[in-house]
Each structure stands twice: as C-alpha cells, then as structure tokens.
Design a protein around this motif. Structure first.
Motif, mmCIF file in Angstrom:
data_model
loop_
_atom_site.group_PDB
_atom_site.id
_atom_site.type_symbol
_atom_site.label_atom_id
_atom_site.label_comp_id
_atom_site.label_asym_id
_atom_site.label_seq_id
_atom_site.Cartn_x
_atom_site.Cartn_y
_atom_site.Cartn_z
ATOM 1 N N ALA A 154 11.744 3.939 -3.325
ATOM 2 C CA ALA A 154 12.981 3.183 -3.537
ATOM 3 C C ALA A 154 13.333 2.324 -2.332
ATOM 4 O O ALA A 154 13.741 1.166 -2.480
ATOM 5 N N SER A 155 13.157 2.884 -1.133
ATOM 6 C CA SER A 155 13.490 2.125 0.077
ATOM 7 C C SER A 155 12.512 0.978 0.311
ATOM 8 O O SER A 155 12.905 -0.120 0.729
ATOM 9 N N LEU A 156 11.220 1.198 0.017
ATOM 10 C CA LEU A 156 10.231 0.154 0.223
ATOM 11 C C LEU A 156 10.301 -0.921 -0.855
ATOM 12 O O LEU A 156 10.158 -2.107 -0.562
ATOM 13 N N LEU A 167 1.771 16.191 2.232
ATOM 14 C CA LEU A 167 2.010 14.770 2.494
ATOM 15 C C LEU A 167 3.231 14.227 1.760
ATOM 16 O O LEU A 167 3.341 13.032 1.509
ATOM 17 N N GLY A 168 4.143 15.112 1.406
ATOM 18 C CA GLY A 168 5.386 14.692 0.780
ATOM 19 C C GLY A 168 5.463 15.055 -0.684
ATOM 20 O O GLY A 168 4.527 14.788 -1.441
ATOM 21 N N ASN A 169 6.563 15.676 -1.104
ATOM 22 C CA ASN A 169 6.723 16.051 -2.503
ATOM 23 C C ASN A 169 7.242 14.874 -3.326
ATOM 24 O O ASN A 169 7.426 13.760 -2.816
ATOM 25 N N ALA A 170 7.481 15.109 -4.605
ATOM 26 C CA ALA A 170 7.898 14.030 -5.508
ATOM 27 C C ALA A 170 9.209 13.401 -5.063
ATOM 28 O O ALA A 170 9.368 12.176 -5.076
ATOM 29 N N SER A 171 10.159 14.226 -4.660
ATOM 30 C CA SER A 171 11.460 13.709 -4.242
ATOM 31 C C SER A 171 11.336 12.811 -3.014
ATOM 32 O O SER A 171 11.937 11.730 -2.950
ATOM 33 N N ALA A 172 10.554 13.246 -2.025
ATOM 34 C CA ALA A 172 10.386 12.453 -0.806
ATOM 35 C C ALA A 172 9.727 11.109 -1.103
ATOM 36 O O ALA A 172 10.111 10.076 -0.540
ATOM 37 N N HIS A 173 8.739 11.110 -1.986
ATOM 38 C CA HIS A 173 8.050 9.858 -2.284
ATOM 39 C C HIS A 173 8.871 8.953 -3.197
ATOM 40 O O HIS A 173 8.753 7.724 -3.099
ATOM 41 N N ARG A 174 9.690 9.509 -4.057
ATOM 42 C CA ARG A 174 10.598 8.654 -4.822
ATOM 43 C C ARG A 174 11.576 7.954 -3.896
ATOM 44 O O ARG A 174 11.903 6.772 -4.067
ATOM 45 N N SER A 175 12.058 8.698 -2.905
ATOM 46 C CA SER A 175 12.976 8.106 -1.928
ATOM 47 C C SER A 175 12.290 7.010 -1.128
ATOM 48 O O SER A 175 12.859 5.927 -0.917
ATOM 49 N N ARG A 206 0.833 -1.198 0.000
ATOM 50 C CA ARG A 206 0.000 0.000 0.000
ATOM 51 C C ARG A 206 0.871 1.253 0.000
ATOM 52 O O ARG A 206 0.598 2.222 -0.729
ATOM 53 N N ALA A 207 1.916 1.253 0.798
ATOM 54 C CA ALA A 207 2.807 2.415 0.865
ATOM 55 C C ALA A 207 3.537 2.616 -0.456
ATOM 56 O O ALA A 207 3.721 3.760 -0.909
ATOM 57 N N VAL A 208 3.981 1.527 -1.095
ATOM 58 C CA VAL A 208 4.638 1.622 -2.398
ATOM 59 C C VAL A 208 3.687 2.223 -3.424
ATOM 60 O O VAL A 208 4.057 3.117 -4.204
ATOM 61 N N ALA A 209 2.429 1.762 -3.417
ATOM 62 C CA ALA A 209 1.447 2.275 -4.368
ATOM 63 C C ALA A 209 1.193 3.759 -4.144
ATOM 64 O O ALA A 209 1.131 4.550 -5.101
ATOM 65 N N ALA A 210 1.042 4.161 -2.891
ATOM 66 C CA ALA A 210 0.775 5.564 -2.585
ATOM 67 C C ALA A 210 1.942 6.456 -3.013
ATOM 68 O O ALA A 210 1.741 7.533 -3.594
ATOM 69 N N SER A 211 3.151 6.011 -2.731
ATOM 70 C CA SER A 211 4.319 6.820 -3.095
ATOM 71 C C SER A 211 4.497 6.914 -4.604
ATOM 72 O O SER A 211 4.889 7.956 -5.131
ATOM 73 N N SER A 212 4.214 5.821 -5.317
ATOM 74 C CA SER A 212 4.349 5.872 -6.778
ATOM 75 C C SER A 212 3.385 6.887 -7.373
ATOM 76 O O SER A 212 3.753 7.668 -8.267
#
Length: 370
Positions: free
Chosen positions: A364-366, A353-361, A302-308
C-alpha cells in the motif's frame, strides 16, 4: 530463459525432491536441521548456483529458474534452506562490490561446500533493511560490529552476511560462524527448524570482509530480499498445491454414510474455495515474477511485485492448510499424518521475510508513490 529450459528444470527438481515425511520428522530439532550431503547433491545438480554467473561456478540463469526449483522444494517440504541461502544470501553477495570476496565465496556456495545466511533484521523484525540494529564502530583504530540480529536462517550457517550501520551508511560484512565475539542462539520454529539470534560483541571486520560498501549495500540487500521473498512465495505455492491434492484425494476415498465425503455439496464448496485461493496465488506469483524479469523494472516496482506475491501466498497457504485440517478431521492432527508437516511449514514460511499483513502494508505504501 526458454520455456523448455524451465520445463526440464521443473521435471528434474520434481524427480529429485519427493516428500519423505520420515526424513522431515527425523531432522526436526536437530543441528543443523538439514542434511549437508543432500545440500551438496543440490549443488552438484546446479540448483545452488542458478543465480550465480558461470564465471563464478554457477549456471547464470534468472529468477524464473530459482522460483521453479523453490516450488518443487516446497511441495516436498525440503528442510534445506534454499531460499534463505541459495537466493537471499547469495544475491546479497553477488550484488556487493567486493570482487575478491565474490571470487572466493561464490564458487563454494554454488557447489554446496558452504552454507550462508543473511543477518539483517533487528530483534523486533520488520521489513525495512535500513533499520538493522547491528552497528559498525571504531575502537582503537579497528572496526568492530556491535549489536544483535534476529530471525537469521539457517541458524547453522557456516557464515553470515551481516547488515550493519556505519557512519557513512549501510554496509554488508561476511562473518564466519566461528568469529571471536559472535554468539549464535538457535530459536525453535513451528516446523522444528531453527532461526538464529546473533549477538555481536566487538566482532572485528575490515575491508577484506566487506561484502558491500555504503555505495552498494542498500541496493544489494533490497534486491536480495525481494528475490528471496518471491522464492519463498513459490515454496508456499508448492506447499499449498500439494496440500490441496492431499485433501482432494482424502475426499474421494473417505466414506461416510455409505458414500465418499467428497460427494457432499458443503465440502465441495469448501474445496472450490481452496482451489480458488491456490489459483489466485499462481496468477499473482506469475505476474510478479514476470514483472521482476522485465529489464525495465525499477526497484520500487520490484518491491511492489514481491509484496503482492508474498501477501497472497502467505494468506492463501494458511487458509488452505487450516481448511485441509478441518476437512480431514482427527487424522489431520496426528503427527504420523503428513498434513501436519505441511501446516507447520506453512506457519514458518508465511511469516518468513514478512507475513501477509506486513506485505499488504508495504504494498500500500509503495503503490501510493507517484
């Protein structure tokens, strides 16, 4: 939920939520920054309760319904805090383990009687909910909140669900805005709305105010954040879709050298790039929502999907709005022209809730986890 239900929900939201640039401008810099009457109308239509079970006065629908509504609100630049309150704060409460508090607050949230915010970030922001800076301490046998939380939306909520670190782990507490010891400092954002910096000084809490105990708080907060991230991504998609429509219309009607500027090949190429950004966002958001709605979806998935979805939506919205301003020329920079409203809202939502850079990071970690 059937496609027909989603279609009817989308049509009703599109009919209700239409752009009113004069209203958006009038509400900039005001308190609360949105209209309570309009919020209650949204409650009457059931939108504020789409994620709330019927037993608590809601519709008992799923994320697909919330995303459908959010997209239309994004198109209309609605200042009402749908993702922040009807999704983020509501889900944190719903997935807590205080049944009495749910019974009391959820019907009021569904009807629009009250507006709630979620306080979880420290003064430096960040995406990790376990890094909240508010602490729960014992003093003379009483429990109190100490510390601060920033970027809380909406600033003018009637109450806040506050993430606090206790000795046993993370807890969530419901704190009324009028609670003794709570100071709320509005901070202006690019679109004229405000987030809040909350400061807690010996704010009393108890078992009655505990939305979620350490056994449930972290999971409830993470679920709420991921769902709200997808809802915000849908708002961004609606915003960029409308921005592109506005730009294409301008290219068809603006005449230079005796012909519409949309006939110039260079501008056609740039418009195609904008369209590709929008369609990539549509595909990414659709895939993310489908993943989250899968009953087998894990918290990590779920977290991976949200960040993507958020990484793509934040980047695309800013790219499309910047390109639209350039293609409009001078008129795009005037406050009287609605394009500037879309650009300023994109600045706010892309960072929320986080910009593009934060969610790409985070992605990547997840994604690297086994």
């Amino acid at each position: 939920m059937s496609d027909d239900t989603l279609r009817m929900l989308r049509d009703s939201a599109a009919d209700f939520a239409t752009l009113d640039g004069a209203r958006v401008r009038r509400l900039r810099g005001t308190d609360p920054g949105f209209e309570r009457d309009r919020w209650r109308e949204m409650g009457d239509m059931g939108w504020l309760g789409v994620l709330i079970p019927e037993a608590h006065g809601g519709l008992g629908l799923d994320l697909g319904a919330a995303v459908t509504i959010a997209e239309q609100l994004g198109r209309a630049l609605y200042p009402e805090p749908y993702s922040a309150s009807a999704v983020l704060a509501t889900l944190a409460l719903l997935h807590g383990d205080n049944a009495a508090l749910k019974q009391t607050l959820l019907p009021r949230l569904a009807s629009g009687e009250i507006v709630a915010g979620l306080a979880w970030q420290g003064e430096r922001g960040g995406l990790d909910p376990d890094q909240c800076s508010v602490k729960l301490r014992e003093s003379n046998g009483a429990q109190q909140l100490e510390g601060s939380s920033r970027f809380v939306s909406p600033a003018a909520a009637d109450g806040y669900i506050v993430a606090a670190r206790a000795a046993q782990g993370l807890e969530l507490h419901w704190i009324a805005r009028s609670a003794p010891g709570l100071a709320c400092e509005p901070e202006a954002r690019a679109d004229g709305s405000a987030s809040a910096l909350l400061r807690f000084e010996a704010v009393g809490v108890s078992a009655d105010t505990r939305v979620a105990s350490p056994a449930a708080a972290s999971a409830a907060l993470r679920l709420a954040l991921d769902h709200a991230t997808l809802s915000t991504s849908a708002e961004l998609f609606g915003l960029m879709d409308c921005t592109l429509e506005m730009t294409l219309d301008y290219l068809r009607t603006r005449v230079q050298f005796g012909k519409p500027i949309g006939s110039f090949q260079a501008l056609q190429h740039r418009a195609v790039d904008m369209y590709m950004q929008k369609e990539m966002t549509r595909a990414t958001l659709g895939a993310a929502v489908s993943s989250v709605l899968d009953p087998a979806c894990t918290g990590e998935q779920r977290a991976v999907a949200a960040s993507s979805a958020k990484a793509r939506a934040s980047q695309a919205a800013l790219a499309i709005c910047k390109e639209a301003l350039q293609m409009h020329g001078a008129i795009g920079y005037t406050d009287e022209y609605d394009l500037g409203l879309y650009f300023n809202r994109a600045l706010v939502l892309s960072a929320s809730l986080g910009n593009a850079s934060a969610h790409r990071s985070r992605y990547a970690s997840l994604a690297a986890l086994p």
